[in-house]
Enzyme design. Structure first.
Site, PDB file in Angstrom:
ATOM      1  N   LYS A  80       0.969  -1.019  -0.120  1.00  0.00           N
ATOM      2  CA  LYS A  80       0.188   0.127   0.166  1.00  0.00           C
ATOM      3  C   LYS A  80       0.822   1.424  -0.016  1.00  0.00           C
ATOM      4  O   LYS A  80       0.262   2.306  -0.160  1.00  0.00           O
ATOM      5  CB  LYS A  80      -0.831  -0.017   1.247  1.00  0.00           C
ATOM      6  CG  LYS A  80      -0.263   0.041   2.581  1.00  0.00           C
ATOM      7  CD  LYS A  80      -1.599   0.156   3.639  1.00  0.00           C
ATOM      8  CE  LYS A  80      -0.932   0.117   5.071  1.00  0.00           C
ATOM      9  NZ  LYS A  80      -0.168   1.726   5.390  1.00  0.00           N
ATOM     10  N   ASP A  81       2.108   1.089   0.552  1.00  0.00           N
ATOM     11  CA  ASP A  81       2.946   2.314   0.303  1.00  0.00           C
ATOM     12  C   ASP A  81       3.667   2.564  -1.051  1.00  0.00           C
ATOM     13  O   ASP A  81       4.414   3.505  -1.118  1.00  0.00           O
ATOM     14  CB  ASP A  81       4.183   1.941   1.384  1.00  0.00           C
ATOM     15  CG  ASP A  81       3.731   2.144   2.967  1.00  0.00           C
ATOM     16  OD1 ASP A  81       2.798   2.666   2.961  1.00  0.00           O
ATOM     17  OD2 ASP A  81       4.262   1.444   3.564  1.00  0.00           O
ATOM     18  N   LEU A 124      -5.158  10.315   5.309  1.00  0.00           N
ATOM     19  CA  LEU A 124      -6.214  11.064   4.499  1.00  0.00           C
ATOM     20  C   LEU A 124      -7.307  10.377   4.570  1.00  0.00           C
ATOM     21  O   LEU A 124      -8.450  10.674   4.840  1.00  0.00           O
ATOM     22  CB  LEU A 124      -6.101  11.935   3.277  1.00  0.00           C
ATOM     23  CG  LEU A 124      -4.645  12.792   3.262  1.00  0.00           C
ATOM     24  CD1 LEU A 124      -4.791  13.660   1.932  1.00  0.00           C
ATOM     25  CD2 LEU A 124      -5.108  14.302   4.219  1.00  0.00           C
ATOM     26  N   ARG A 125      -7.188   9.075   4.008  1.00  0.00           N
ATOM     27  CA  ARG A 125      -8.160   8.143   3.819  1.00  0.00           C
ATOM     28  C   ARG A 125      -8.957   7.632   5.045  1.00  0.00           C
ATOM     29  O   ARG A 125     -10.115   7.650   5.231  1.00  0.00           O
ATOM     30  CB  ARG A 125      -7.685   6.865   3.055  1.00  0.00           C
ATOM     31  CG  ARG A 125      -8.862   5.628   3.195  1.00  0.00           C
ATOM     32  CD  ARG A 125      -8.040   4.419   2.564  1.00  0.00           C
ATOM     33  NE  ARG A 125      -6.989   4.025   3.731  1.00  0.00           N
ATOM     34  CZ  ARG A 125      -7.347   3.150   4.770  1.00  0.00           C
ATOM     35  NH1 ARG A 125      -8.451   2.832   5.023  1.00  0.00           N
ATOM     36  NH2 ARG A 125      -6.217   2.823   5.610  1.00  0.00           N
ATOM     37  N   ARG A 126      -7.931   7.238   6.261  1.00  0.00           N
ATOM     38  CA  ARG A 126      -8.799   7.231   7.518  1.00  0.00           C
ATOM     39  C   ARG A 126      -9.243   8.028   8.325  1.00  0.00           C
ATOM     40  O   ARG A 126     -10.262   8.131   8.583  1.00  0.00           O
ATOM     41  CB  ARG A 126      -7.574   6.523   8.531  1.00  0.00           C
ATOM     42  CG  ARG A 126      -7.221   5.181   8.068  1.00  0.00           C
ATOM     43  CD  ARG A 126      -5.756   4.753   8.860  1.00  0.00           C
ATOM     44  NE  ARG A 126      -5.450   3.352   8.389  1.00  0.00           N
ATOM     45  CZ  ARG A 126      -4.000   3.060   8.655  1.00  0.00           C
ATOM     46  NH1 ARG A 126      -3.194   3.860   8.937  1.00  0.00           N
ATOM     47  NH2 ARG A 126      -3.910   1.663   8.285  1.00  0.00           N
ATOM     48  N   ARG A 143       2.543  10.537  12.479  1.00  0.00           N
ATOM     49  CA  ARG A 143       3.368   9.578  11.533  1.00  0.00           C
ATOM     50  C   ARG A 143       4.597   8.857  12.118  1.00  0.00           C
ATOM     51  O   ARG A 143       4.722   9.146  13.746  1.00  0.00           O
ATOM     52  CB  ARG A 143       4.267  11.118  10.908  1.00  0.00           C
ATOM     53  CG  ARG A 143       3.053  11.698   9.997  1.00  0.00           C
ATOM     54  CD  ARG A 143       3.734  12.647   8.627  1.00  0.00           C
ATOM     55  NE  ARG A 143       2.679  13.140   8.154  1.00  0.00           N
ATOM     56  CZ  ARG A 143       2.171  12.481   7.119  1.00  0.00           C
ATOM     57  NH1 ARG A 143       2.257  11.269   6.777  1.00  0.00           N
ATOM     58  NH2 ARG A 143       0.916  13.356   6.578  1.00  0.00           N
ATOM     59  N   VAL A 146       5.317   1.921  13.187  1.00  0.00           N
ATOM     60  CA  VAL A 146       4.424   1.415  13.858  1.00  0.00           C
ATOM     61  C   VAL A 146       4.775   1.611  15.405  1.00  0.00           C
ATOM     62  O   VAL A 146       3.957   2.156  16.292  1.00  0.00           O
ATOM     63  CB  VAL A 146       4.137  -0.065  13.637  1.00  0.00           C
ATOM     64  CG1 VAL A 146       3.158  -0.624  14.572  1.00  0.00           C
ATOM     65  CG2 VAL A 146       3.598  -0.217  11.949  1.00  0.00           C
ATOM     66  N   ARG A 149       4.532   5.331  16.479  1.00  0.00           N
ATOM     67  CA  ARG A 149       2.969   5.674  16.609  1.00  0.00           C
ATOM     68  C   ARG A 149       2.320   5.264  17.768  1.00  0.00           C
ATOM     69  O   ARG A 149       1.520   5.960  18.649  1.00  0.00           O
ATOM     70  CB  ARG A 149       2.454   5.373  15.416  1.00  0.00           C
ATOM     71  CG  ARG A 149       2.633   6.217  14.172  1.00  0.00           C
ATOM     72  CD  ARG A 149       1.843   5.765  12.801  1.00  0.00           C
ATOM     73  NE  ARG A 149       2.619   4.635  12.183  1.00  0.00           N
ATOM     74  CZ  ARG A 149       1.545   3.804  11.553  1.00  0.00           C
ATOM     75  NH1 ARG A 149       0.445   3.960  11.575  1.00  0.00           N
ATOM     76  NH2 ARG A 149       2.429   2.855  11.048  1.00  0.00           N
ATOM     77  N   CYS A 234      -2.449  12.366  -7.357  1.00  0.00           N
ATOM     78  CA  CYS A 234      -2.805  13.388  -6.267  1.00  0.00           C
ATOM     79  C   CYS A 234      -3.123  12.084  -5.025  1.00  0.00           C
ATOM     80  O   CYS A 234      -3.549  11.323  -5.194  1.00  0.00           O
ATOM     81  CB  CYS A 234      -3.695  13.946  -6.742  1.00  0.00           C
ATOM     82  SG  CYS A 234      -4.509  15.001  -5.353  1.00  0.00           S
TER      83      CYS A 234
END
Length: 303
Positions: A80-81, A124-126, A143, A146, A149, A234
């Site tokens: 996903k990254d 942004l999605r979460r 940021r 894991v 955070r 974007c």
């Protein structure tokens, strides 16, 4: 003697877990390997030719450069990254069997859910999906890797933070005080691990082809095709999930406004034989349903 395959990885605990997993699979197949942690620093100066190769992923850039420079042979990423367009000369070599796709909330008690609360995420999605469901809440930026955070959640007065379940499960960091956010559409390719190699490296590509999981590959390719068609370069609040059930592909995708107030979604079921170009078609459906206007608004707000 055949060459040792040099496996490049970032040096976070999760990245090393992923690289060690690939290393074990390759060694079980009889290949010699060497693990090479590459420090992901923000002060690498990209000269123009490398920049023109399309190296855009903030988490993958350092390893892309190391591979193109010949310092490593393959690199392991959380898929996903990875940008939807790989740098020239670098190709997908294996997608391992996908893990848990869910997002989860690590919390300090759930009494805040129906009141005011503070949730942390760097996504942004979460953020958009959380605000869509809980418009009274504040979302703060989070940021780091894991472990970092998780420590920040402990150190601050936030009510909770959102993580990918797969990341915490892989390094046994998933605490008891979590809930599955099964209503949240995950990031395209969430839970999948990607191994890349140089296009010309037939030895590594042949070795890695034996690790590829076909069903996972099918699903994440649909999700990433959906993302690529919508995104246009974007970063935007986009979720997508494809799942194969009884020979059919079940797909759910959505585009959100940054504040979560607007959601444009698509849900479809197709046969496996219909999968070619399916992600693109789903994205086009969103774009034609006011998605183009929403993407313009998102791009303007992110400048």
């Amino acid at each position: 003697m055949a060459k040792a395959i040099r496996i490049g990885t970032r040096d976070s605990e999760l990245a090393l877990w992923q690289a060690n997993t690939v290393q074990k699979h390759l060694e079980d197949l009889g290949y010699r390997t060497e693990l090479i942690p590459v420090k992901s620093t923000g002060d690498i100066v990209l000269d123009k030719p490398l920049y023109e190769l399309g190296i855009t992923g903030i988490f993958t850039k350092t390893l892309d450069i190391a591979m193109l420079n010949g310092d490593i042979d393959i690199a392991v990423h959380s898929m996903k990254d990875v940008p939807t367009a790989l740098p020239k000369g670098i190709v997908e070599a294996a997608i391992l069997e996908r893990a848990n796709t869910n997002d989860i909330l690590v919390h300090k008690g759930l009494g805040f859910l129906e009141n005011e609360g503070i949730i942390a995420t760097g996504s942004l999605r979460r953020q958009a999906q959380w605000l869509h469901k809980y418009p009274k809440h504040n979302v703060v930026d989070l940021r780091g890797n894991v472990n970092t955070r998780m420590q920040k959640l402990t150190d601050n007065d936030w009510n909770g933070a959102i993580f990918a379940a797969a990341g915490l499960e892989r390094i046994n960091l998933k605490p008891e005080n979590v809930i599955d956010l099964d209503w949240m559409i995950p990031a395209p390719a969430q839970g999948a691990m990607l191994v890349v190699a140089k296009e010309e490296d037939t030895y590594c590509k042949e070795a890695l082809s034996q690790l590829n999981h076909e069903a996972s590959e099918t699903c994440v390719h649909i999700e990433r095709e959906f993302l690529r068609e919508l995104e246009g370069g974007c970063t935007a609040p986009i979720g997508a999930l494809a799942v194969i059930k009884q020979g059919n592909i079940h797909f759910e995708g959505a585009l959100f406004s940054l504040d979560g107030q607007h959601k444009i979604e698509v849900k479809k079921v197709i046969t496996l034989e219909e999968r070619m170009g399916f992600g693109k078609k789903c994205a086009q459906e969103i774009l034609n349903n006011n998605g183009r206007e929403l993407m313009k608004e998102i791009k303007a707000n992110l400048k």
